[in-house]
Scaffold this active site. Sequence first.
Site, PDB file in Angstrom:
ATOM      1  N   THR A 152      26.179  21.527  75.783  1.00 24.93           N
ATOM      2  CA  THR A 152      27.127  20.085  75.858  1.00 24.93           C
ATOM      3  C   THR A 152      28.479  19.760  75.777  1.00 24.93           C
ATOM      4  O   THR A 152      28.555  20.527  76.087  1.00 24.93           O
ATOM      5  CB  THR A 152      26.926  19.135  75.330  1.00 24.93           C
ATOM      6  OG1 THR A 152      27.200  18.646  75.991  1.00 24.93           O
ATOM      7  CG2 THR A 152      27.856  18.207  74.671  1.00 24.93           C
ATOM      8  N   SER A 208      29.139   9.044  73.742  1.00 22.75           N
ATOM      9  CA  SER A 208      30.598   8.948  73.747  1.00 22.75           C
ATOM     10  C   SER A 208      31.153   9.590  75.014  1.00 22.75           C
ATOM     11  O   SER A 208      30.448  10.308  75.728  1.00 22.75           O
ATOM     12  CB  SER A 208      31.134   9.684  72.518  1.00 22.75           C
ATOM     13  OG  SER A 208      32.528   9.823  72.587  1.00 22.75           O
ATOM     14  N   SER A 209      32.435   9.343  75.261  1.00 23.82           N
ATOM     15  CA  SER A 209      33.151  10.035  76.343  1.00 23.82           C
ATOM     16  C   SER A 209      34.316  10.839  75.795  1.00 23.82           C
ATOM     17  O   SER A 209      35.126  11.369  76.553  1.00 23.82           O
ATOM     18  CB  SER A 209      33.696   9.009  77.345  1.00 23.82           C
ATOM     19  OG  SER A 209      32.649   8.291  77.913  1.00 23.82           O
ATOM     20  N   GLY A 234      40.481   6.227  75.327  1.00 25.31           N
ATOM     21  CA  GLY A 234      40.323   5.643  76.665  1.00 25.31           C
ATOM     22  C   GLY A 234      38.875   5.444  77.086  1.00 25.31           C
ATOM     23  O   GLY A 234      38.595   5.240  78.263  1.00 25.31           O
ATOM     24  N   GLY A 235      37.943   5.540  76.122  1.00 24.25           N
ATOM     25  CA  GLY A 235      36.534   5.258  76.429  1.00 24.25           C
ATOM     26  C   GLY A 235      36.039   6.096  77.586  1.00 24.25           C
ATOM     27  O   GLY A 235      36.341   7.292  77.686  1.00 24.25           O
TER      28      GLY A 235
HETATM   29  N1  GLY Z   1      33.983   4.672  71.887  1.00 26.04           N
HETATM   30  C1  GLY Z   1      34.539   5.451  72.930  1.00 26.04           C
HETATM   31  C2  GLY Z   1      33.900   6.766  73.115  1.00 26.04           C
HETATM   32  O1  GLY Z   1      33.285   7.253  72.196  1.00 26.04           O
HETATM   33  O2  GLY Z   1      33.944   7.342  74.155  1.00 26.04           O
END
Ligand code: GLY
Length: 608
Positions: free
Chosen positions: A424, A485-486, A506-507
């Site tokens: 992962t 998450s990203s 930056g999500g």
């Molecule tokens: N909350 C943003 C992320 O975990 O990607």
Amino acid sequence: MKRFIALMLALVMALSVVGCGGAASSAPASSEPASEPASEPASSEVAEEATPYIVIPEEYRSWDENGDPQQFSHAGEAGSAMVASSKYEASAIGLDILKNGGNAIDAAVAMGFALGVCEPFTSGLGGGGFMTIYLAETGETTFLNFREVAPSGATLDKYLDENGEFISGSSAYGGLAVGVPGEVAGLLHALETYGTMDREQVIRPAYNLADQGWTATTYYSTSVGWGYSSMVDEETNEITPMGEVFLNEEGLQPEVGSVVTNKDYAKALDLIIEQGRDGFYKGEVAQAIVDSVQAAGGVMTLEDLANYEPYETEPVTGDYKGYSIVSSSVPSSGGTCFIQIANMLENFEVYEKDSVEQIHLLSEIHKMVYADRAEYMADIKFTDVPLSGLTSQEYADKLAAKIDMTKAQTYEYDDPWAFEGDNTNGYVVVDEMGNMVAVTKTVNYYWGSGVLADGYGIVLNNQMDDFVYDAESVNVVEPGKTPLSSMTPTVVFKDGKPAMMLSAPGGYTIFSMLSQLFINVVDYGMNAEEAIAAARYLCAFGTLQYDAPNVDEAVFEELAAMGHDISATPGKRFSLPSLICFDAEGNITGCTEYEDEGLPLDGCALGY
Ligand code: GLY
């Protein structure tokens, strides 16, 4: 009085979407970071005439003598060690730790606690994150997960109405939005397992920052404005507990250049220094978190906090043209998607930067990667994730073959299971020994859930918004599960030697942006500063968005003619990275993002 102040504040916020000009009545006079506590501690939450714990030198200030925004160089060079983060104060604290014999993990932990103080709207004690670590002595890499988990009472039905429809906002604002925070346990785990210093040494600087104060920069002051709806009750116009901590004595966003404190937060840090994780997960701080969350409609319990455990796992790995990428595994999609993008790119020639071909290719790849992400990626403790399929070169080759270089297409998710084998606010630090740490941590939205752990100044996350509220999704909310998450803290090697370190907030845009920085360096020969300044492209959900001020408009006209749905988003950087690069001679260069939506940011790369 408070009602009047709140109305004034509403007016100011309405008038001031981004700017916070005005004279900086107490711009720090010295250009030297103060290494000792200021002699006159601030006496209130906002002490305009106080001296901050660390004075930001002139060359790192995002405001001029009139308090107006100004830009500065966010790049740095070094020979042995470097830190790069979004705040000068955090970088200065990390550098100080390295110079005083700490290793990269000690510095990363100290910076993590410091960022929670001076950038409370992006991460902090109330949030969670990830750390990718490289240990030079053994050559090992590890991935530390300290992301939030859903409280034991967070079942899907709590977020649905009587018709089974998702209650809008329920996962983003208020008590139900708050996941069990992991930051304290995670940072302490890293320190105890890989650090060399003690809690006093690495947390005391953050305590001093909270207690004596830090400087309200252009971005900080504006960000307080962005948190307005959490700081003033919309119905009563009363200032909320969060507003009591972060607004100034007039109930307004702090003036640029003024000194702000969070003495409640300092109390929590002191308890953590004294008691370790128990100072946060048990006792008075835990009780304050639970009381505040439950008063805001949430379900978190003391037991949820006491049971929180961070854990280490293998990072995901991939190769690109002789570079080895080591990055975040699930419950982040970031590292996996970064590698999937790189693997697909290997099927194509290196097209001219910002050409129709290059932008078209990136968009087609993004569309496929985001489709797979939504279908397959979630907390691996709750669902099987085809990690080795998603990161396999053969699977990427299959996807790449679908791309038509003459026209834009839409894509369904594919089948990575068939390619399974046996198996992962980001910042980066490298020390003299070559240890590397990339960290990304967050409270999710700016100012998280809008709920403050009352009495301790802790902004609580809204990480529950990263779940999907649909029973059919692999990423559906479940008690004890971690939301997808990203975040993509990444280290890169070339011929076994450190080549690059990347991290960013930056999500869902993070891995798309970091993979562009990566190819800017590898394929386009850019240095760290150029790689950060270059144009950015995102095609996550069908629309190609771009921030490319120097690219000819004709390029986008041609892309539109190929069938791309196009949206110019000038000034939107999507993600705000910190980047460190190493050259073959061992020289280190670093840079942090310059601006967001036209606002100068506060980050810098410092080293020696
Ligand atoms: N909350 C943003 C992320 O975990 O990607």
